[in-house]
Design a protein around this motif. Structure first.
Motif, PDB file in Angstrom:
ATOM      1  N   ILE A   1       0.871  -1.169   0.000  1.00  7.48           N
ATOM      2  CA  ILE A   1       0.000   0.000   0.000  1.00  7.48           C
ATOM      3  C   ILE A   1       0.912   1.224   0.000  1.00  7.48           C
ATOM      4  CG2 ILE A   1      -1.780   1.283   1.253  1.00  7.48           C
ATOM      5  CD1 ILE A   1      -2.545  -1.478   2.508  1.00  7.48           C
ATOM      6  N   VAL A   2       0.666   2.142  -0.945  1.00  4.85           N
ATOM      7  CA  VAL A   2       1.521   3.310  -1.127  1.00  4.85           C
ATOM      8  C   VAL A   2       0.677   4.553  -1.365  1.00  4.85           C
ATOM      9  CG1 VAL A   2       3.425   1.897  -2.042  1.00  4.85           C
ATOM     10  CG2 VAL A   2       1.779   2.916  -3.617  1.00  4.85           C
ATOM     11  N   VAL A   3       1.342   5.717  -1.297  1.00  5.25           N
ATOM     12  CA  VAL A   3       0.648   6.992  -1.482  1.00  5.25           C
ATOM     13  C   VAL A   3       1.413   7.858  -2.478  1.00  5.25           C
ATOM     14  CG1 VAL A   3      -0.033   9.153  -0.349  1.00  5.25           C
ATOM     15  CG2 VAL A   3      -0.349   6.974   0.846  1.00  5.25           C
ATOM     16  N   ASP A   4       0.679   8.452  -3.415  1.00  3.96           N
ATOM     17  CA  ASP A   4       1.199   9.545  -4.225  1.00  3.96           C
ATOM     18  C   ASP A   4       0.569  10.799  -3.631  1.00  3.96           C
ATOM     19  OD1 ASP A   4       2.001  11.452  -6.026  1.00  3.96           O
ATOM     20  OD2 ASP A   4       1.261  10.409  -7.807  1.00  3.96           O
TER      21      ASP A   4
ATOM     22  N   LEU B   1       3.582   3.928  -9.445  1.00  2.00           N
ATOM     23  CA  LEU B   1       3.284   3.198  -8.206  1.00  2.00           C
ATOM     24  C   LEU B   1       2.263   2.080  -8.445  1.00  2.00           C
ATOM     25  CD1 LEU B   1       3.120   6.221  -5.743  1.00  2.00           C
ATOM     26  CD2 LEU B   1       4.850   4.396  -5.747  1.00  2.00           C
ATOM     27  N   ALA B   2       1.242   2.341  -9.254  1.00  2.00           N
ATOM     28  CA  ALA B   2       0.222   1.329  -9.542  1.00  2.00           C
ATOM     29  C   ALA B   2       0.842   0.114 -10.228  1.00  2.00           C
ATOM     30  CB  ALA B   2      -0.890   1.921 -10.397  1.00  2.00           C
TER      31      ALA B   2
ATOM     32  N   ARG C   1      -2.320  -1.379  -3.462  1.00  2.00           N
ATOM     33  CA  ARG C   1      -3.234  -0.229  -3.461  1.00  2.00           C
ATOM     34  C   ARG C   1      -2.438   1.062  -3.463  1.00  2.00           C
ATOM     35  NH1 ARG C   1      -7.421   0.082  -5.376  1.00  2.00           N
ATOM     36  NH2 ARG C   1      -8.694   1.828  -4.915  1.00  2.00           N
ATOM     37  N   VAL C   2      -2.891   2.019  -4.263  1.00  2.00           N
ATOM     38  CA  VAL C   2      -2.309   3.358  -4.307  1.00  2.00           C
ATOM     39  C   VAL C   2      -3.388   4.351  -3.917  1.00  2.00           C
ATOM     40  CG1 VAL C   2      -1.197   5.124  -5.745  1.00  2.00           C
ATOM     41  CG2 VAL C   2      -0.781   2.690  -6.226  1.00  2.00           C
ATOM     42  N   PHE C   3      -3.040   5.253  -3.004  1.00  2.00           N
ATOM     43  CA  PHE C   3      -3.892   6.397  -2.692  1.00  2.00           C
ATOM     44  C   PHE C   3      -3.224   7.608  -3.327  1.00  2.00           C
ATOM     45  CE2 PHE C   3      -4.868   3.417   0.681  1.00  2.00           C
ATOM     46  CZ  PHE C   3      -6.232   3.540   0.830  1.00  2.00           C
TER      47      PHE C   3
ATOM     48  N   VAL D   1      -6.106   2.037  -7.733  1.00  2.00           N
ATOM     49  CA  VAL D   1      -5.858   3.391  -7.242  1.00  2.00           C
ATOM     50  C   VAL D   1      -7.138   4.034  -6.732  1.00  2.00           C
ATOM     51  CG1 VAL D   1      -5.015   5.693  -7.870  1.00  2.00           C
ATOM     52  CG2 VAL D   1      -3.962   3.658  -8.896  1.00  2.00           C
ATOM     53  N   THR D   2      -7.028   4.689  -5.591  1.00  2.00           N
ATOM     54  CA  THR D   2      -8.091   5.536  -5.073  1.00  2.00           C
ATOM     55  C   THR D   2      -7.613   6.975  -5.200  1.00  2.00           C
ATOM     56  OG1 THR D   2      -8.777   3.849  -3.475  1.00  2.00           O
ATOM     57  CG2 THR D   2      -9.482   6.125  -3.044  1.00  2.00           C
ATOM     58  N   LEU D   3      -8.263   7.754  -6.059  1.00  2.00           N
ATOM     59  CA  LEU D   3      -7.904   9.162  -6.242  1.00  2.00           C
ATOM     60  C   LEU D   3      -8.745  10.014  -5.307  1.00  2.00           C
ATOM     61  CD1 LEU D   3      -7.568   9.351 -10.134  1.00  2.00           C
ATOM     62  CD2 LEU D   3      -5.734   9.290  -8.424  1.00  2.00           C
TER      63      LEU D   3
END
Length: 187
Positions: free
Chosen positions: A24-27, A39-40, A48-50, A75-77
């Motif tokens: 699980i990572v964050v941009d 990242l995706a 999962r990418v936020f 991805v969750t934008l």
């Protein structure tokens, strides 16, 4: 083979060394979506990418790239400031990427700000798993990034060295304010 890379490419190299499929990572700053896509691809179908940004154009650009590459489901934008990531991300994360400054090709008056960026870095450090990484590419110059650069770097100098390793990489022989790369590893 080029060993010395620009700050953005170097941040990708570091992230590759930390992020695995399923993470699980964050941009923290989606911008035009390039880091979100990167990242995706790294986290794979199980990860999962936020992705955060305050501008409609950034969210739309990122969503378009993700859809085109069939990566949207990973991805969750979130159209909100990165300082609010704690309202959306409640699990431990392996990596966070920041690109400070403004959205390329857009209004330069809309950019990241020192106070909200520092708040987002602090929240990122709380959410980061041991052995995780935060990369921060600091774009600054004639617009309004110099104050943010100075405040962020001053803050990072105060980070407990027993809990985090903080490294700064910058070119010293390039003109026009080349970006600075900062990496934070949770020990």
């Amino acid at each position: 083979m080029k060993i010395i890379k620009n700050s953005l490419k170097q941040s990708h190299e570091y992230i590759k060394g930390y992020v695995n499929e399923g993470d699980i990572v964050v941009d923290a700053t989606c911008g035009n979506g390039n880091d979100t896509v990167f990242l995706a691809q790294l986290v794979g179908e199980r990860g999962r990418v936020f992705g955060f940004d305050i501008q409609d154009a950034a969210i739309e650009n990122t969503a378009g790239k993700l859809e085109e590459l069939k990566l949207s489901e990973r991805v969750t934008l979130i159209k909100d400031g990165h300082e609010n990531m704690g309202n959306y991300v409640n699990e431990n994360i392996k990596a966070v990427m920041f690109n400070l400054g403004y959205l390329p090709g857009s209004d330069h008056s809309v950019s990241t700000k020192a106070d909200t960026t520092i708040s987002a870095i602090e929240k990122s450090m709380e959410l980061l798993v041991t052995g995780g990484i935060i990369t921060i590419v600091i774009y600054y110059g004639k617009d309004n990034g110099t104050e943010e650069k100075e405040k962020v770097l001053d803050f990072l100098k105060t980070v407990d060295q027993k809990k985090f390793a903080v490294m700064k990489t910058e070119f010293i022989n390039q003109r026009n304010c080349p970006p600075i790369l900062v990496c934070i590893e949770k020990l």
